[in-house]
Design a protein around this motif. Sequence first.
Motif, mmCIF file in Angstrom:
data_model
loop_
_atom_site.group_PDB
_atom_site.id
_atom_site.type_symbol
_atom_site.label_atom_id
_atom_site.label_comp_id
_atom_site.label_asym_id
_atom_site.label_seq_id
_atom_site.Cartn_x
_atom_site.Cartn_y
_atom_site.Cartn_z
ATOM 1 N N THR A 116 0.811 -1.225 0.000
ATOM 2 C CA THR A 116 0.000 0.000 0.000
ATOM 3 C C THR A 116 0.840 1.268 0.000
ATOM 4 O O THR A 116 0.305 2.351 -0.243
ATOM 5 C CB THR A 116 -0.955 0.025 1.210
ATOM 6 O OG1 THR A 116 -0.192 -0.123 2.420
ATOM 7 C CG2 THR A 116 -1.976 -1.096 1.116
ATOM 8 N N HIS A 117 2.135 1.159 0.263
ATOM 9 C CA HIS A 117 2.998 2.348 0.226
ATOM 10 C C HIS A 117 2.874 3.099 -1.095
ATOM 11 O O HIS A 117 2.992 4.329 -1.127
ATOM 12 C CB HIS A 117 4.462 1.950 0.412
ATOM 13 C CG HIS A 117 4.916 1.886 1.837
ATOM 14 N ND1 HIS A 117 4.668 2.872 2.766
ATOM 15 C CD2 HIS A 117 5.635 0.936 2.494
ATOM 16 C CE1 HIS A 117 5.203 2.545 3.929
ATOM 17 N NE2 HIS A 117 5.793 1.372 3.792
ATOM 18 N N THR A 176 2.011 6.329 1.032
ATOM 19 C CA THR A 176 2.838 6.543 2.219
ATOM 20 C C THR A 176 4.334 6.348 1.978
ATOM 21 O O THR A 176 5.134 6.592 2.887
ATOM 22 C CB THR A 176 2.368 5.624 3.363
ATOM 23 O OG1 THR A 176 2.265 4.270 2.881
ATOM 24 C CG2 THR A 176 1.016 6.069 3.884
ATOM 25 N N VAL A 177 4.731 5.965 0.775
ATOM 26 C CA VAL A 177 6.164 5.952 0.461
ATOM 27 C C VAL A 177 6.731 7.362 0.607
ATOM 28 O O VAL A 177 7.914 7.538 0.948
ATOM 29 C CB VAL A 177 6.416 5.392 -0.956
ATOM 30 C CG1 VAL A 177 5.829 6.294 -2.031
ATOM 31 C CG2 VAL A 177 7.913 5.195 -1.197
ATOM 32 N N GLN A 178 5.884 8.370 0.406
ATOM 33 C CA GLN A 178 6.343 9.753 0.548
ATOM 34 C C GLN A 178 6.717 10.060 1.994
ATOM 35 O O GLN A 178 7.635 10.854 2.255
ATOM 36 C CB GLN A 178 5.259 10.722 0.066
ATOM 37 C CG GLN A 178 5.721 12.171 -0.019
ATOM 38 C CD GLN A 178 6.888 12.359 -0.983
ATOM 39 O OE1 GLN A 178 6.881 11.844 -2.083
ATOM 40 N NE2 GLN A 178 7.915 13.092 -0.541
ATOM 41 N N LEU A 190 7.945 -0.498 -5.622
ATOM 42 C CA LEU A 190 7.265 -1.467 -6.472
ATOM 43 C C LEU A 190 5.778 -1.135 -6.549
ATOM 44 O O LEU A 190 5.163 -0.792 -5.538
ATOM 45 C CB LEU A 190 7.461 -2.884 -5.917
ATOM 46 C CG LEU A 190 8.910 -3.345 -5.783
ATOM 47 C CD1 LEU A 190 8.959 -4.776 -5.261
ATOM 48 C CD2 LEU A 190 9.659 -3.234 -7.103
ATOM 49 N N PRO A 191 5.183 -1.238 -7.719
ATOM 50 C CA PRO A 191 3.782 -0.847 -7.889
ATOM 51 C C PRO A 191 2.829 -1.678 -7.039
ATOM 52 O O PRO A 191 3.056 -2.871 -6.792
ATOM 53 C CB PRO A 191 3.522 -1.091 -9.386
ATOM 54 C CG PRO A 191 4.871 -1.112 -10.016
ATOM 55 C CD PRO A 191 5.812 -1.648 -8.990
ATOM 56 N N LYS A 227 1.484 -12.050 -7.747
ATOM 57 C CA LYS A 227 2.106 -10.915 -8.435
ATOM 58 C C LYS A 227 3.275 -10.353 -7.623
ATOM 59 O O LYS A 227 4.293 -9.932 -8.184
ATOM 60 C CB LYS A 227 1.070 -9.830 -8.699
ATOM 61 C CG LYS A 227 0.051 -10.199 -9.770
ATOM 62 C CD LYS A 227 -0.943 -9.056 -10.001
ATOM 63 C CE LYS A 227 -1.930 -9.393 -11.115
ATOM 64 N NZ LYS A 227 -2.918 -8.309 -11.338
ATOM 65 N N THR A 228 3.122 -10.350 -6.297
ATOM 66 C CA THR A 228 4.199 -9.852 -5.445
ATOM 67 C C THR A 228 5.405 -10.782 -5.502
ATOM 68 O O THR A 228 6.564 -10.324 -5.529
ATOM 69 C CB THR A 228 3.711 -9.679 -4.000
ATOM 70 O OG1 THR A 228 2.571 -8.804 -3.979
ATOM 71 C CG2 THR A 228 4.797 -9.097 -3.107
#
Length: 382
Positions: free
Chosen positions: A47-48, A56-58, A71-72, A89-90
């Motif tokens: 979810t980042h 939330t990667v920001q 990663l998307p 997919k992960t």
Amino acid sequence: MTLLNFFLANKITILTSSRADYSIYKPLLQELYNEPEIELQIVAFGTHTSMDFGFTVQTIKDDGFLVFRELPFVLDGSGPCAVSTSISKTIEQFSNLWNNTATDLIVCLGDRYEMFAAVTASVPFQIPVLHIHGGETTLGAMDNVFRNCLTHMASIHFACCEKYRKKIVELTGAEKNIYNTGALSIDNLSSLQLLTVDEFNQQFKVNLSKPTILTTFHPETVSFENNEMYAQQLVKALEEIIPEFQVLITMPNVDTFGNIIRNEIVGLQKRYPEHIFTFENLGTIGYLSAMKHCSMMVGNTSSGFIEASFFPKWVINLGNRQDGRLITENIITVPVVATEIVKSVHDLKKMQVPEISHPYGDGKAAIKMKSLIYSYLQTPIS
């Protein structure tokens, strides 16, 4: 491994899939980030990297950390098939990452299916894995399966209390490289300058001087067919306790049928905008500050077990998701039934929170972890 090779080769990859595990990791990241002997590689996924879940990667970048890979987000839907597809997919994402990334140690935390998938992909590459928060039990969530799988894939383990360390020993059949370091969350609470009521109000527009209940309710992923009923019962209970309390809600994880709970909460907030406040992400300082100033917690999040014991705060733990965790004196567990929840709120508001015998360490977990990581990487693998 010689000391020279140690200095040259220390690439440590930290896996973070959500706001929740990042907020726990933070004291360890701060300990490791500026060490000249370490090249820290933060991989943000899950979810980042989703705008719908706050991107939330920001937050990681705003805290001054360099993100090595983003990663998307791969989840499309919230049913069992969507979660299974997300796992596959992960695994594919991380198969490519491990094939093209040099690392000496993978650090993973917790019990999420995304984390399980990321580490599963590393197994054929035979990269050593460090697992944080193993040995715990959540019988009401499929996370229990993923946590124990991560334990079996890991070579070194940091448990947050002695009970959980012993559980890891039982699971693995070995004592080597299994440590009770205490919980990183206690480091956060011991060292962070939390927001005052006024500062919180300025930043989040919620006045915590009013009686406030802090709520996070995640889906029960074992009995997921009951989540709609649980969401309705929780909403009914919250409706009954306002306006006596305002309610600050942090939104649930991405889990099986989690959108059902999210939709009920969104509807509640629209009906009672003066009393219900919802947030995707308060950040570490924001969330812990809300916990410090709230009247009590209602929900089924793990933070009600470790972090809430620090202050301490009354916690009304709902349902079975956290069954098996260590219960401290500030926690009561009730079924997800509106009348039971309301009664518990009314009972606890009259009672003083008991003193807690802290089982989760002395606030120096990150320092202990750094020392143990150094020792592990300097030990030749036989």
